[in-house]
Structures are given as C-alpha cells and as structure tokens.
Write a protein that holds these residues in place. Structure first.
Motif, PDB file in Angstrom:
ATOM      1  N   LYS A   5       0.776  -1.258  -0.015  1.00  0.00           N
ATOM      2  CA  LYS A   5       0.390   0.353  -0.121  1.00  0.00           C
ATOM      3  C   LYS A   5       0.988   1.286  -0.054  1.00  0.00           C
ATOM      4  O   LYS A   5       0.660   2.439  -0.893  1.00  0.00           O
ATOM      5  N   ILE A   6       2.059   1.459   1.141  1.00  0.00           N
ATOM      6  CA  ILE A   6       3.054   2.090   1.295  1.00  0.00           C
ATOM      7  C   ILE A   6       3.794   2.533  -0.532  1.00  0.00           C
ATOM      8  O   ILE A   6       3.703   3.821  -0.967  1.00  0.00           O
ATOM      9  N   ALA A   7       4.056   0.927  -0.882  1.00  0.00           N
ATOM     10  CA  ALA A   7       4.191   1.288  -2.372  1.00  0.00           C
ATOM     11  C   ALA A   7       3.913   1.825  -3.574  1.00  0.00           C
ATOM     12  O   ALA A   7       4.213   2.696  -4.133  1.00  0.00           O
ATOM     13  N   ARG A   8       2.147   1.578  -3.434  1.00  0.00           N
ATOM     14  CA  ARG A   8       1.352   2.251  -4.437  1.00  0.00           C
ATOM     15  C   ARG A   8       1.365   3.436  -4.218  1.00  0.00           C
ATOM     16  O   ARG A   8       0.957   4.514  -5.017  1.00  0.00           O
ATOM     17  N   THR A  51       3.484   9.392  -6.420  1.00  0.00           N
ATOM     18  CA  THR A  51       3.736  10.357  -6.128  1.00  0.00           C
ATOM     19  C   THR A  51       4.589  10.458  -5.871  1.00  0.00           C
ATOM     20  O   THR A  51       4.954  11.743  -6.757  1.00  0.00           O
ATOM     21  N   LEU A  52       5.733  10.429  -6.441  1.00  0.00           N
ATOM     22  CA  LEU A  52       7.333  10.226  -7.378  1.00  0.00           C
ATOM     23  C   LEU A  52       7.053  10.546  -8.509  1.00  0.00           C
ATOM     24  O   LEU A  52       7.513  11.568  -9.113  1.00  0.00           O
ATOM     25  N   ARG A  53       6.059   9.711  -9.313  1.00  0.00           N
ATOM     26  CA  ARG A  53       5.767  10.053 -11.089  1.00  0.00           C
ATOM     27  C   ARG A  53       4.812  11.473 -11.023  1.00  0.00           C
ATOM     28  O   ARG A  53       5.293  11.767 -11.478  1.00  0.00           O
ATOM     29  N   ARG A  54       4.022  11.837 -10.024  1.00  0.00           N
ATOM     30  CA  ARG A  54       3.444  13.308 -10.166  1.00  0.00           C
ATOM     31  C   ARG A  54       4.348  14.475  -9.577  1.00  0.00           C
ATOM     32  O   ARG A  54       4.109  15.117 -10.399  1.00  0.00           O
ATOM     33  N   ASN A  55       5.410  13.426  -9.039  1.00  0.00           N
ATOM     34  CA  ASN A  55       6.236  15.015  -8.583  1.00  0.00           C
ATOM     35  C   ASN A  55       7.494  15.196  -9.356  1.00  0.00           C
ATOM     36  O   ASN A  55       8.033  16.448  -8.925  1.00  0.00           O
ATOM     37  N   ALA A  56       8.490  14.670  -9.280  1.00  0.00           N
ATOM     38  CA  ALA A  56       9.644  14.023  -9.877  1.00  0.00           C
ATOM     39  C   ALA A  56       9.228  14.190 -11.370  1.00  0.00           C
ATOM     40  O   ALA A  56       9.228  13.643 -12.208  1.00  0.00           O
ATOM     41  N   THR A  57       9.561  16.009 -11.997  1.00  0.00           N
ATOM     42  CA  THR A  57       9.047  16.437 -13.262  1.00  0.00           C
ATOM     43  C   THR A  57      10.176  16.361 -13.927  1.00  0.00           C
ATOM     44  O   THR A  57      10.039  15.892 -15.516  1.00  0.00           O
ATOM     45  N   ARG A  58      10.982  16.849 -13.243  1.00  0.00           N
ATOM     46  CA  ARG A  58      12.912  16.707 -14.510  1.00  0.00           C
ATOM     47  C   ARG A  58      13.038  15.201 -14.887  1.00  0.00           C
ATOM     48  O   ARG A  58      13.370  14.496 -13.732  1.00  0.00           O
TER      49      ARG A  58
END
Length: 88
Positions: A47-50, A55-62
């Motif tokens: 659950k935390i992994a998902r 969250t990383l995909r949404r926020n790591a934009t560079r």
C-alpha cells in the motif's frame, strides 16, 4: 581598537551566512532521514509502495530526477503488484 560600522556589518553578514548554511544542512539531513525511512517502509508494504510510486511519478517532473529514481520505481511497482498476486 573599535571596529568600524562596516566591519560590524561584515561580521554580522558572515554570521548570518554561517547560520543559513547550518540551516540548509539540517534541512537536507532531515530530508535524507525521512526519505530513507519512507522508502524502507514502502519496500515492505504494498500500500505504501503504491502511494510512494504514484507520488514520485506525479512530483518528479525533471528528466534528470526521473532517471535517478527509475530503479526505485521498478522496486516499488514490484512490491505494489506483489499484493495483487498474493490476493489472487
């Protein structure tokens, strides 16, 4: 010998710069600690992994950041999918 106003200002600015450097180092250490703990828990809990992967995909934009976390995202995705396999 008394210090001039310019000397006093220079000393105050130097002290402020040292304090800002310490503050930045403290913030960086905090981020590292929190990141390590959350990552460790995410690799244990689907659950935390998902949540973390999304969250990383949404926020790591560079692009450089995305490349840096590719391996972690693969691990998180594998952990997230392991829950689905266990439920089937």
């Amino acid at each position: 010998m008394a210090r001039t106003i310019d000397q006093q200002i220079a000393e105050a600015q130097a002290k402020l710069n040292r304090l800002k450097t310490r503050q930045k180092a403290s913030e960086t250490r905090r981020k590292i600690i929190v990141g390590a703990i959350v990552t460790t828990e995410a690799l244990k809990d689907p659950k935390i992994a998902r949540w973390m992967a999304a969250t990383l995909r949404r926020n790591a934009t560079r692009e450089v950041d995305q490349k840096e976390i590719e391996g972690l995202l693969a691990e998180l995705d594998a952990k997230a999918q392991s829950a689905g396999a266990g439920e089937a």
